[in-house]
Design a protein around this motif. Structure first.
Motif, PDB file in Angstrom:
ATOM      1  N   SER A   1     -41.405  -9.359  -1.654  1.00  0.00           N
ATOM      2  CA  SER A   1     -40.812  -8.366  -0.753  1.00  0.00           C
ATOM      3  C   SER A   1     -39.359  -8.697  -0.415  1.00  0.00           C
ATOM      4  O   SER A   1     -38.647  -7.885   0.148  1.00  0.00           O
ATOM      5  N   SER A   2     -38.923  -9.884  -0.773  1.00  0.00           N
ATOM      6  CA  SER A   2     -37.552 -10.289  -0.462  1.00  0.00           C
ATOM      7  C   SER A   2     -36.561  -9.429  -1.240  1.00  0.00           C
ATOM      8  O   SER A   2     -36.733  -9.208  -2.434  1.00  0.00           O
ATOM      9  N   PRO A   3     -35.502  -8.937  -0.587  1.00  0.00           N
ATOM     10  CA  PRO A   3     -34.523  -8.100  -1.291  1.00  0.00           C
ATOM     11  C   PRO A   3     -33.801  -8.846  -2.400  1.00  0.00           C
ATOM     12  O   PRO A   3     -33.268  -8.235  -3.308  1.00  0.00           O
ATOM     13  N   SER A   4     -33.808 -10.176  -2.353  1.00  0.00           N
ATOM     14  CA  SER A   4     -33.098 -10.930  -3.381  1.00  0.00           C
ATOM     15  C   SER A   4     -33.957 -11.163  -4.624  1.00  0.00           C
ATOM     16  O   SER A   4     -33.489 -11.708  -5.603  1.00  0.00           O
ATOM     17  N   TRP A   5     -35.250 -10.761  -4.566  1.00  0.00           N
ATOM     18  CA  TRP A   5     -36.134 -11.004  -5.717  1.00  0.00           C
ATOM     19  C   TRP A   5     -35.638 -10.202  -6.905  1.00  0.00           C
ATOM     20  O   TRP A   5     -35.320  -9.031  -6.802  1.00  0.00           O
ATOM     21  N   PRO A   6     -35.551 -10.833  -8.070  1.00  0.00           N
ATOM     22  CA  PRO A   6     -35.023 -10.149  -9.253  1.00  0.00           C
ATOM     23  C   PRO A   6     -35.971  -9.080  -9.782  1.00  0.00           C
ATOM     24  O   PRO A   6     -37.149  -9.066  -9.434  1.00  0.00           O
ATOM     25  N   ARG A   7     -35.452  -8.220 -10.646  1.00  0.00           N
ATOM     26  CA  ARG A   7     -36.271  -7.184 -11.265  1.00  0.00           C
ATOM     27  C   ARG A   7     -37.127  -7.815 -12.366  1.00  0.00           C
ATOM     28  O   ARG A   7     -36.986  -7.515 -13.544  1.00  0.00           O
ATOM     29  N   THR A   8     -38.005  -8.690 -11.970  1.00  0.00           N
ATOM     30  CA  THR A   8     -38.856  -9.420 -12.901  1.00  0.00           C
ATOM     31  C   THR A   8     -40.265  -9.381 -12.340  1.00  0.00           C
ATOM     32  O   THR A   8     -40.473  -9.670 -11.170  1.00  0.00           O
ATOM     33  N   THR A   9     -41.227  -9.007 -13.170  1.00  0.00           N
ATOM     34  CA  THR A   9     -42.599  -8.918 -12.685  1.00  0.00           C
ATOM     35  C   THR A   9     -43.200 -10.312 -12.530  1.00  0.00           C
ATOM     36  O   THR A   9     -42.759 -11.266 -13.171  1.00  0.00           O
ATOM     37  N   GLN A  10     -44.225 -10.389 -11.695  1.00  0.00           N
ATOM     38  CA  GLN A  10     -44.925 -11.658 -11.525  1.00  0.00           C
ATOM     39  C   GLN A  10     -45.531 -12.108 -12.848  1.00  0.00           C
ATOM     40  O   GLN A  10     -45.548 -13.298 -13.164  1.00  0.00           O
ATOM     41  N   ALA A  11     -46.014 -11.153 -13.643  1.00  0.00           N
ATOM     42  CA  ALA A  11     -46.590 -11.487 -14.949  1.00  0.00           C
ATOM     43  C   ALA A  11     -45.532 -12.122 -15.860  1.00  0.00           C
ATOM     44  O   ALA A  11     -45.809 -13.094 -16.572  1.00  0.00           O
ATOM     45  N   GLN A  12     -44.308 -11.583 -15.820  1.00  0.00           N
ATOM     46  CA  GLN A  12     -43.235 -12.140 -16.649  1.00  0.00           C
ATOM     47  C   GLN A  12     -42.868 -13.548 -16.179  1.00  0.00           C
ATOM     48  O   GLN A  12     -42.682 -14.445 -17.002  1.00  0.00           O
ATOM     49  N   VAL A  13     -42.799 -13.758 -14.873  1.00  0.00           N
ATOM     50  CA  VAL A  13     -42.500 -15.087 -14.339  1.00  0.00           C
ATOM     51  C   VAL A  13     -43.588 -16.066 -14.771  1.00  0.00           C
ATOM     52  O   VAL A  13     -43.306 -17.183 -15.195  1.00  0.00           O
ATOM     53  N   SER A  14     -44.834 -15.631 -14.710  1.00  0.00           N
ATOM     54  CA  SER A  14     -45.946 -16.484 -15.116  1.00  0.00           C
ATOM     55  C   SER A  14     -45.837 -16.864 -16.589  1.00  0.00           C
ATOM     56  O   SER A  14     -46.054 -18.022 -16.964  1.00  0.00           O
ATOM     57  N   ARG A  15     -45.493 -15.902 -17.434  1.00  0.00           N
ATOM     58  CA  ARG A  15     -45.341 -16.189 -18.879  1.00  0.00           C
ATOM     59  C   ARG A  15     -44.193 -17.163 -19.121  1.00  0.00           C
ATOM     60  O   ARG A  15     -44.288 -18.042 -19.979  1.00  0.00           O
ATOM     61  N   ILE A  16     -43.104 -17.026 -18.355  1.00  0.00           N
ATOM     62  CA  ILE A  16     -41.973 -17.958 -18.474  1.00  0.00           C
ATOM     63  C   ILE A  16     -42.423 -19.353 -18.068  1.00  0.00           C
ATOM     64  O   ILE A  16     -42.159 -20.329 -18.766  1.00  0.00           O
ATOM     65  N   GLU A  17     -43.131 -19.454 -16.933  1.00  0.00           N
ATOM     66  CA  GLU A  17     -43.590 -20.752 -16.437  1.00  0.00           C
ATOM     67  C   GLU A  17     -44.535 -21.437 -17.421  1.00  0.00           C
ATOM     68  O   GLU A  17     -44.500 -22.658 -17.572  1.00  0.00           O
ATOM     69  N   ARG A  18     -45.379 -20.667 -18.083  1.00  0.00           N
ATOM     70  CA  ARG A  18     -46.329 -21.233 -19.043  1.00  0.00           C
ATOM     71  C   ARG A  18     -45.684 -21.542 -20.395  1.00  0.00           C
ATOM     72  O   ARG A  18     -46.297 -22.170 -21.250  1.00  0.00           O
ATOM     73  N   GLY A  19     -44.457 -21.054 -20.602  1.00  0.00           N
ATOM     74  CA  GLY A  19     -43.798 -21.269 -21.884  1.00  0.00           C
ATOM     75  C   GLY A  19     -44.228 -20.273 -22.948  1.00  0.00           C
ATOM     76  O   GLY A  19     -43.951 -20.457 -24.126  1.00  0.00           O
ATOM     77  N   ALA A  20     -44.904 -19.204 -22.521  1.00  0.00           N
ATOM     78  CA  ALA A  20     -45.378 -18.191 -23.456  1.00  0.00           C
ATOM     79  C   ALA A  20     -44.240 -17.315 -23.973  1.00  0.00           C
ATOM     80  O   ALA A  20     -44.333 -16.760 -25.066  1.00  0.00           O
ATOM     81  N   ILE A  21     -43.178 -17.164 -23.175  1.00  0.00           N
ATOM     82  CA  ILE A  21     -42.004 -16.401 -23.605  1.00  0.00           C
ATOM     83  C   ILE A  21     -40.751 -17.200 -23.264  1.00  0.00           C
ATOM     84  O   ILE A  21     -40.768 -18.053 -22.385  1.00  0.00           O
ATOM     85  N   THR A  22     -39.700 -16.898 -23.972  1.00  0.00           N
ATOM     86  CA  THR A  22     -38.399 -17.505 -23.694  1.00  0.00           C
ATOM     87  C   THR A  22     -37.554 -16.457 -22.985  1.00  0.00           C
ATOM     88  O   THR A  22     -37.281 -15.398 -23.553  1.00  0.00           O
ATOM     89  N   PRO A  23     -37.166 -16.710 -21.743  1.00  0.00           N
ATOM     90  CA  PRO A  23     -36.396 -15.712 -20.996  1.00  0.00           C
ATOM     91  C   PRO A  23     -34.973 -15.584 -21.540  1.00  0.00           C
ATOM     92  O   PRO A  23     -34.415 -16.534 -22.082  1.00  0.00           O
ATOM     93  N   THR A  24     -34.417 -14.411 -21.370  1.00  0.00           N
ATOM     94  CA  THR A  24     -33.026 -14.187 -21.759  1.00  0.00           C
ATOM     95  C   THR A  24     -32.115 -14.786 -20.691  1.00  0.00           C
ATOM     96  O   THR A  24     -32.551 -15.074 -19.568  1.00  0.00           O
TER      97      THR A  24
END
Length: 61
Positions: A16-39
């Motif tokens: 809910s924080s206004p500073s939160w990026p336009r990134t879904t929780q699912a995408q953050v989870s995939r980044i954290e697990r190393g499943a995707i490489t973020p741009t």
């Protein structure tokens, strides 16, 4: 370490924080697990949301 407003102890801002990026929780989870490489733009948004510096180093192979 005292927590900043809108940032739980884990260090990750609430969605809910206004500073939160336009990134879904699912995408953050995939980044954290190393499943995707973020741009680079995604990393910049995450760093900004976490009030962190982003440092990129390029090394020759």
């Amino acid at each position: 370490m005292p927590s900043r407003p809108g940032v739980p102890r884990s260090g990750c801002p609430r969605r809910s924080s206004p500073s939160w990026p336009r990134t879904t929780q699912a995408q953050v989870s995939r980044i954290e697990r190393g499943a995707i490489t973020p741009t680079l733009p995604v990393l910049e948004r995450l760093a900004r949301a976490l009030d962190a510096d982003l440092e990129v180093t390029l090394k020759a192979l």
